[in-house]
Design a protein around this motif. Structure first.
Motif: not given
Length: 417
Positions: A110-114, A238-244, A264-270, A288-293
């Motif tokens: 999943t990480g590699v695909l992201l 399929p978790v990739v879709i959620v992570l994106v 311009g930082s969206v690609g870097d964040a992914l 992992t994912t970026t944390y909303a909290e």
């Protein structure tokens, strides 16, 4: 060149001012704000490994490493904490009998695909994602993430309502009546006050206190290598879709609260999140994912300094080597967490509303209002449906519904003319 410039004199922030991502306060104050981020992410970050059978200390280790990696890859432009992604819970729990190495293979893939998705976005431009994820989509994803977490906050609140009300009241009073740093540290002050009140009134778990007494001061996290099994990989991918969706929503949310254009930082964040997830899969941690909290903490404090996140990341790494401190944090009562999270999760949802307002999303357009309404209910109601034996929850279905459904309906409407 210094990574961060000092904001003002580094010791005070006047009302109305913000501390920018590339700025910092004095290191003692920065450490304090970093601890707020640790407090915000800790409960959710350890919940995922606890639910899926992953080692908690190892997940905490790669959470901290991933956060530092994220700051480096995004060049300190996107303040974020990378905690355990809830999107992994269902597929990893479903594949638990396959064993930890097989589960890690799914996390790694999943990480590699992201990473590849991030490279595509970086090469082709953010317009690639904007066409698929306009503001109506990203705002809805941010809202449903915040509101989907609401039941966990209210459940904790109801377990110890008196303690929860006290914690929430302290946060509100500090945030509204306090000034300067006292107001900005309202979340941490409220949590510490609630924790202290629980200790004084005998509301701390005796079993958890025994765990603190018996835990070692130092211990190495457990490291485990991955094993690629097609059935597990296909279940987790399929978790990739959620992570994106979560990453794009996070960058948009940070842009909204900081008043900056971060497209311009969206690609870097992914790419950064993909590398962090892949690294966790290689070593034994959950994805992992970026944390909303932590967006909630930034919204409450107006301190967007990435230095605070660097402190939080290093604290997480340190905690992973200290079982005693980890068990100490685990003594935080449910009421304290509930009182704080009721506020923070609401702030997250309101960031999504702000994205809609700032971008003047047309809610009279049936394409926008119909699909967004369905997605929000799926997310808030935690719609859970099994596909191929794998149960996907509300965040997954809500995100999929609007990410896939919005462009499809838009194309059908355009074709109709």
């Amino acid at each position: 060149m210094a990574l961060w410039t000092v904001h003002g004199d580094g010791r005070r922030v006047t009302d109305g001012e913000v501390v920018a991502p590339e700025e910092r306060l004095s290191w003692p104050l920065t450490a304090g704000f970093g601890l707020q981020h640790v407090a915000a992410m800790f409960g959710a970050t350890v919940l995922v490994p606890a639910s899926t059978g992953f080692p908690v200390a190892t997940t905490l280790l790669f959470s901290g490493v991933g956060t530092l990696l994220f700051l480096v890859v995004t060049r300190n432009r996107v303040p974020s904490y990378l905690g355990s992604s809830f999107a992994f819970i269902s597929p990893l729990a479903a594949s638990r009998l396959e064993g930890l190495p097989a589960q890690l293979g799914g996390v790694l893939a999943t990480g590699v695909l992201l990473v590849f998705v991030g490279i595509a976005v970086k090469a082709l431009g953010v317009r690639l994602l904007e066409s698929l994820m306009p503001p109506v989509v990203t705002g809805a994803v941010v809202m449903l993430i915040g509101l989907n977490l609401a039941p966990s906050a209210t459940h904790n609140f109801q377990e110890q309502p008196g303690l929860a009300v006290f914690t929430l009241a302290v946060i509100l009073l500090c945030g509204v009546l306090g000034r300067g740093l006292f107001a900005r540290a309202s979340v941490l002050i409220g949590i510490l006050a609630g924790w202290l009140a629980a200790a004084l009134t005998g509301q701390l778990s005796a079993a958890r206190l025994d765990d603190v007494a018996n835990a070692a001061w130092f211990g190495f996290p457990q490291l485990t290598g991955p094993e690629l099994r097609p059935n597990v990989v296909l279940a987790v991918l399929p978790v990739v879709i959620v992570l994106v969706a979560e990453n794009v929503g996070h960058v948009k949310a940070v842009a909204a609260v900081t008043g900056r254009n971060l497209d311009g930082s969206v690609g870097d964040a992914l790419i950064a999140n993909g590398l962090s997830t892949a690294l966790a899969g290689i070593g034994g941690g959950s994805g992992t994912t970026t944390y909303a909290e932590n967006i909630g903490v930034m919204t409450a404090t107006k301190v967007y300094s990435t230095a605070a996140y660097a402190v939080a990341g290093m604290c997480a790494i340190g905690l992973s080597f200290c079982p005693k401190f980890g068990t100490l944090l685990n003594t935080m009562p449910a009421g304290v967490l509930g009182g704080a999270m009721v506020l923070l999760y609401g702030l997250i949802a309101l960031v999504g509303v702000r994205i809609w307002l700032d971008n003047k999303v047309d809610l009279l357009n049936p394409v926008n209002v119909l699909i967004a309404g369905a997605a929000l209910v799926a997310g808030v109601g935690n719609l859970t449906v099994a596909v191929g034996g794998v149960a996907l929850g509300g965040i997954a279905w809500g995100s999929l519904l609007i990410v896939v459904g919005h462009p499809l309906l838009r194309m059908l409407k355009a074709a109709r003319g």
